[in-house]
Scaffold this active site. Structure first.
Site, PDB file in Angstrom:
ATOM      1  N   SER A 149       0.842  -1.201   0.000  1.00 57.21           N
ATOM      2  CA  SER A 149       0.000   0.000   0.000  1.00 57.21           C
ATOM      3  C   SER A 149       0.871   1.242   0.000  1.00 57.21           C
ATOM      4  O   SER A 149       2.007   1.233   0.496  1.00 57.21           O
ATOM      5  CB  SER A 149      -0.892   0.018   1.247  1.00 57.21           C
ATOM      6  OG  SER A 149      -1.535   1.265   1.408  1.00 57.21           O
TER       7      SER A 149
ATOM      8  N   TYR B 233      -2.213  -0.254  10.315  1.00 59.52           N
ATOM      9  CA  TYR B 233      -2.291  -0.695   8.921  1.00 59.52           C
ATOM     10  C   TYR B 233      -1.037  -0.280   8.151  1.00 59.52           C
ATOM     11  O   TYR B 233      -0.455  -1.081   7.413  1.00 59.52           O
ATOM     12  CB  TYR B 233      -3.539  -0.101   8.273  1.00 59.52           C
ATOM     13  CG  TYR B 233      -3.782  -0.516   6.843  1.00 59.52           C
ATOM     14  CD1 TYR B 233      -4.367  -1.738   6.549  1.00 59.52           C
ATOM     15  CD2 TYR B 233      -3.452   0.326   5.783  1.00 59.52           C
ATOM     16  CE1 TYR B 233      -4.614  -2.122   5.240  1.00 59.52           C
ATOM     17  CE2 TYR B 233      -3.689  -0.048   4.474  1.00 59.52           C
ATOM     18  CZ  TYR B 233      -4.264  -1.270   4.202  1.00 59.52           C
ATOM     19  OH  TYR B 233      -4.503  -1.647   2.899  1.00 59.52           O
TER      20      TYR B 233
END
Length: 325
Positions: free
Chosen positions: A220, A233
């Site tokens: 990501s 995250y």
């Protein structure tokens, strides 16, 4: 009387100011452009903010999202890049995972998808893969559980006959605006899904992989830049990037390539089940392209990294697809 140095300096100053006056005059004469809309550079026009305000329960289901994510890539023409291969895709029921499953099938691969509990989405993915003329096995379970990962890999190998590509894509994400509010349960759930799940699946899969196989991890942009509201995250995604580089070196001798795709905002069930409704309505608006990607815009990168025809000399790389910097 001015010296030659002073004279040269004055001339240079006059020249700069002359240029400045000309530029200023042109600026004043220009009509101010209207605010640019979302960038559209694909084969079809993609949705852009504002989206309907919505907030869905975890783990998020694709059938409930408005507008529906675009995954089928009708403009993509298969050319046998994965002919005769078998792929296992975690988080394959929806979002990026579904789009990857469809394109892999279109390129000739049989598919096994792993999903948590989204039966309706998984069935839609199975039908989409079979519409491409390939087999699709749907396996329900939690990638954070080592025993399930072992069973999923074993069943995929048994029913598909082989395992050539592993796509680690399952993820858990939910914001915590105040760092003090990030609970151990929340933190542990993120790590179990995003790190343990990738580790378990890769370790189980490698035992069945032959030279020429590939592992593709979903990282990501948050693993590159960090996100103040997604500390856990972001940490796992940065860990996935490091895991990719380290594992690639470890598996070079086995002829197994390991790479990662690091997307920016993508219109999938992950975010409408993570953000507050009003934030969802503006999702992706802050990218240079002023919109989120659609899953079908990300999936070709996975085809590229999975196919030895395309990327036989690429391993240990992180490919950002973030809508511009």
């Amino acid at each position: 009387m001015p010296t030659s140095t002073q004279s040269d300096s004055s001339k240079a100053t006059s020249k700069q100011r002359s240029i400045q006056r000309k530029v200023d005059a042109k600026d004043r004469a220009k009509t101010k452009p209207k605010a640019d809309g979302a960038m559209q550079a694909g084969a079809r026009k993609y949705p852009a903010p504002p989206f309907p305000a919505q907030h869905h329960p975890k783990p998020g289901e694709e059938w409930a999202i408005e507008p529906a994510p675009l995954y089928d890539a009708p403009f993509w023409r298969g050319s046998g890049k994965l002919e005769g291969k078998a792929a296992l895709i975690t988080g394959g029921d929806s979002g990026i995972g579904r789009a990857v499953a469809v394109l892999f099938a279109r390129e000739g691969a049989d598919i096994a998808i792993v999903y948590l509990s989204e039966d309706r989405d998984a069935e839609a993915t199975r039908q989409a893969v079979e519409a491409e003329g390939r087999r699709c096995l749907a396996l329900r379970g939690d990638v954070g559980n080592r025993a399930f990962c072992a069973k999923a890999v074993a069943r995929a190998v048994k029913e598909l006959g082989r395992l050539d590509v592993l796509v680690n894509n399952a993820a858990f994400q939910i914001h915590s605006t105040d760092f003090a509010d990030l609970t151990e349960e929340h933190f542990d759930t993120t790590l179990k899904t995003n790190l343990y799940g990738y580790f378990h699946m890769a370790q189980e899969a490698v035992a069945h992989m032959k030279p020429g196989s590939a592992i593709i991890n979903t990282g990501s942009v948050t693993g590159i830049e960090g996100s103040k509201d997604l500390i856990d995250y972001s940490m796992t995604k940065g860990g996935i990037h490091a895991f990719t580089r380290a594992l690639s070196g470890n598996l070079v001798g086995k002829g197994i390539r390991v790479n990662a795709v690091a997307p920016g905002p993508v219109w999938t069930p992950l975010n409408p089940s993570e953000k507050e409704a009003q934030d969802v309505s503006q999702f992706g608006a802050k990218t240079p392209m002023k919109r989120p990607a659609q899953p079908e815009e990300i999936a070709p990168a996975y085809v590229f990294l999975a196919s030895p025809q395309c990327s036989s000399y690429i391993t240990g790389e992180i490919l950002p697809i973030v809508g511009g910097y």
